[in-house]
Design a protein around this motif. Structure first.
Motif, PDB file in Angstrom:
ATOM      1  N   MET A   1       0.843  -1.209   0.000  1.00  0.00           N
ATOM      2  CA  MET A   1       0.000   0.000   0.000  1.00  0.00           C
ATOM      3  C   MET A   1       0.870   1.248   0.000  1.00  0.00           C
ATOM      4  SD  MET A   1      -2.966   1.083   2.735  1.00  0.00           S
ATOM      5  CE  MET A   1      -3.890   2.595   2.533  1.00  0.00           C
ATOM      6  N   ASN A   2       0.542   2.236  -0.817  1.00  0.00           N
ATOM      7  CA  ASN A   2       1.308   3.461  -0.902  1.00  0.00           C
ATOM      8  C   ASN A   2       1.144   4.303   0.354  1.00  0.00           C
ATOM      9  OD1 ASN A   2       2.271   2.927  -3.506  1.00  0.00           O
ATOM     10  ND2 ASN A   2       0.465   3.837  -4.464  1.00  0.00           N
ATOM     11  N   TRP A   3       2.220   4.947   0.764  1.00  0.00           N
ATOM     12  CA  TRP A   3       2.171   5.845   1.918  1.00  0.00           C
ATOM     13  C   TRP A   3       1.384   7.099   1.556  1.00  0.00           C
ATOM     14  CZ3 TRP A   3       3.666  10.900   2.727  1.00  0.00           C
ATOM     15  CH2 TRP A   3       3.720  11.331   4.061  1.00  0.00           C
ATOM     16  N   VAL A   4       0.553   7.564   2.487  1.00  0.00           N
ATOM     17  CA  VAL A   4      -0.162   8.829   2.316  1.00  0.00           C
ATOM     18  C   VAL A   4       0.020   9.658   3.574  1.00  0.00           C
ATOM     19  CG1 VAL A   4      -1.884   7.918   0.716  1.00  0.00           C
ATOM     20  CG2 VAL A   4      -2.346   7.869   3.164  1.00  0.00           C
ATOM     21  N   LEU A   5       0.079  10.962   3.410  1.00  0.00           N
ATOM     22  CA  LEU A   5       0.227  11.842   4.563  1.00  0.00           C
ATOM     23  C   LEU A   5      -0.981  11.735   5.474  1.00  0.00           C
ATOM     24  CD1 LEU A   5       1.826  14.175   5.969  1.00  0.00           C
ATOM     25  CD2 LEU A   5       0.417  15.754   4.618  1.00  0.00           C
ATOM     26  N   ILE A   6      -2.162  11.765   4.874  1.00  0.00           N
ATOM     27  CA  ILE A   6      -3.418  11.671   5.622  1.00  0.00           C
ATOM     28  C   ILE A   6      -4.523  11.309   4.636  1.00  0.00           C
ATOM     29  CG2 ILE A   6      -3.954  14.124   5.342  1.00  0.00           C
ATOM     30  CD1 ILE A   6      -5.117  14.092   8.178  1.00  0.00           C
ATOM     31  N   LYS A   7      -5.471  10.497   5.062  1.00  0.00           N
ATOM     32  CA  LYS A   7      -6.543  10.083   4.160  1.00  0.00           C
ATOM     33  C   LYS A   7      -7.559  11.194   3.933  1.00  0.00           C
ATOM     34  CE  LYS A   7      -6.256   5.100   5.067  1.00  0.00           C
ATOM     35  NZ  LYS A   7      -6.984   3.899   5.545  1.00  0.00           N
ATOM     36  N   ASP A   8      -7.981  11.830   5.015  1.00  0.00           N
ATOM     37  CA  ASP A   8      -8.951  12.917   4.904  1.00  0.00           C
ATOM     38  C   ASP A   8      -8.202  14.200   4.566  1.00  0.00           C
ATOM     39  OD1 ASP A   8     -10.897  14.842   5.097  1.00  0.00           O
ATOM     40  OD2 ASP A   8     -11.552  14.305   7.140  1.00  0.00           O
ATOM     41  N   LYS A   9      -8.276  14.605   3.308  1.00  0.00           N
ATOM     42  CA  LYS A   9      -7.509  15.746   2.847  1.00  0.00           C
ATOM     43  C   LYS A   9      -8.295  17.051   2.854  1.00  0.00           C
ATOM     44  CE  LYS A   9      -3.996  13.380   0.044  1.00  0.00           C
ATOM     45  NZ  LYS A   9      -3.888  12.234   0.941  1.00  0.00           N
ATOM     46  N   SER A  10      -9.416  17.077   3.550  1.00  0.00           N
ATOM     47  CA  SER A  10     -10.154  18.329   3.669  1.00  0.00           C
ATOM     48  C   SER A  10      -9.330  19.320   4.496  1.00  0.00           C
ATOM     49  CB  SER A  10     -11.508  18.093   4.347  1.00  0.00           C
ATOM     50  OG  SER A  10     -11.337  17.722   5.706  1.00  0.00           O
ATOM     51  N   TRP A  11      -9.508  20.605   4.226  1.00  0.00           N
ATOM     52  CA  TRP A  11      -8.723  21.614   4.952  1.00  0.00           C
ATOM     53  C   TRP A  11      -9.011  21.578   6.447  1.00  0.00           C
ATOM     54  CZ3 TRP A  11      -4.497  23.823   3.431  1.00  0.00           C
ATOM     55  CH2 TRP A  11      -3.963  24.862   4.184  1.00  0.00           C
ATOM     56  N   GLN A  12     -10.254  21.316   6.805  1.00  0.00           N
ATOM     57  CA  GLN A  12     -10.599  21.226   8.227  1.00  0.00           C
ATOM     58  C   GLN A  12      -9.823  20.091   8.893  1.00  0.00           C
ATOM     59  OE1 GLN A  12     -12.732  21.306   5.701  1.00  0.00           O
ATOM     60  NE2 GLN A  12     -13.721  23.330   5.961  1.00  0.00           N
TER      61      GLN A  12
END
Length: 367
Positions: A1-12
């Motif tokens: 699985m690819n690394w992601v900074l965060i799944k929920d990328k909404s500004w909030q």
């Protein structure tokens, strides 16, 4: 699985989870160049411009994450560099350079893969290059360097989003500058891929000398090998030497300090330690004997001083950068016979510059 900074990328979500995102709110920008508002507003517009581009949609998921994260972090250190000048203008000189260090620290702590992290950090560092490349002392070398670090096409995509994500009167001129950057990269054969060099020595020679030709292949007349280690305290350099190079001569700054009971924060004492190491190295270099140079060597400037010494005596340098995951690093440091205070190693992490491919004839990352 690819690394992601965060799944929920909404500004909030970003503001809630990352203090450095929340810090963007209220950081002023010069209205002549950023009439859209503060850094938070600009960053959101950059992210939107990037994600709505056709070029971005064509990328792999991993490549998208790299560019998106770089866009999020590209102005992260405007918070610490923004000043109101006497003439009323607002500047943030040095924010890209400082942003590289901050990006590296943030992503290291969050567990980003080394290659991915370093590409993001490089994009943050060079995000303004496509706009200002002709103001560089050597534009050709600047674009070739950027191709070896963050990638030229990725950098142009980030720069384009940076321009579209703002309100200014010279937007069209800035976009034309990016087109010129692309043309220059294509001319230097470093647009889709990093610039190719026939040998590691050719790459090293090109970046080491001001007047060198990118196509020149120097004759390898080096006499012996020096293995130069680089890495923060606690990364396992001593263990690596014991396991891989038993019996080989080692020049260790830490060992010289311990033998002479010199504390790491003793400035005068450390100057003497370095002189002792240099003299020992010169003796071995004159004999053309191979050896290992073991020190932290965490900045490019410090590494270049030693590399210049070694190569003056016609030694071939193999630069090995060592790194382990963040939590493992902290634990390994605690378990050492001579642990370094965590406040000290955290300050060192903030200054870390991971060795680049052209700093020596051979550069390897071990992680």
């Amino acid at each position: 699985m690819n690394w992601v900074l965060i799944k929920d990328k909404s500004w909030q979500s970003l503001e809630r989870n990352f203090e450095w995102v929340a810090d963007m709110s209220g950081v002023r920008q010069d209205p002549r160049h950023h009439a859209e508002g503060d850094v938070a507003v600009h960053t959101q517009m950059v992210l939107d411009a990037l994600q709505n581009s056709v070029e971005f949609e064509a990328l792999s998921e991993s490549a998208k994450e790299i560019l998106w994260t770089a866009a999020l972090l590209h102005d992260v250190e405007k918070r610490s560099t923004t000043v109101l000048e006497f003439d009323g203008s607002i500047t943030s000189k040095g924010h890209a350079k400082k942003g590289e260090y901050t990006t590296r620290q943030i992503l290291y702590e969050l567990g980003a893969p080394v290659q991915m992290r370093e590409q993001i950090a490089a994009l943050v560092r060079h995000h303004g290059l496509p706009l200002w490349v002709m103001e560089k002392r050597d534009p050709q070398k600047a674009v070739i360097e950027s191709s070896l670090r963050g990638g030229s096409t990725q950098l142009a995509l980030l720069a384009k989003a940076d321009v579209l994500g703002r309100t200014c009167n010279d937007q069209q001129d800035l976009l034309e500058r990016i087109d010129f950057f692309e043309a220059l990269c294509r001319e230097q054969q470093c647009w889709f891929t990093p610039r190719y060099f026939e040998t590691g020595l050719a790459r090293f020679d090109y970046f080491r000398k001001d007047d060198s030709s990118v196509d020149y292949i120097p004759f390898d007349d080096y006499k012996n090998d020096v293995i130069m280690l680089s890495g923060l305290p606690g990364m396992g350099k001593d263990f690596f030497i014991t396991r891989n190079y038993p019996g080989m001569t080692v020049i260790s700054l830490d060992e010289i300090r311990r033998k002479n009971k010199i504390k790491p924060d003793d400035a005068a004492g450390n100057g003497w330690v370095i002189q002792q190491a240099k003299e020992h190295a010169r003796i071995l270099l004159r004999r053309s004997e191979p050896f290992i140079f073991n020190a932290t060597n965490i900045t490019k400037q410090m590494r270049s001083i030693w590399i210049d010494l070694f190569t003056t005596y016609k030694a071939r340098v193999k630069l090995l950068y060592m790194e382990v995951p963040y939590q493992q690093w902290l634990q390994q440091n605690r378990d050492r016979d001579h642990p370094v205070p965590e406040k000290v190693i955290q300050r060192m992490l903030q200054k870390l510059e991971v060795p680049l491919s052209y700093e020596a004839q051979t550069v390897e990352w071990i992680f």
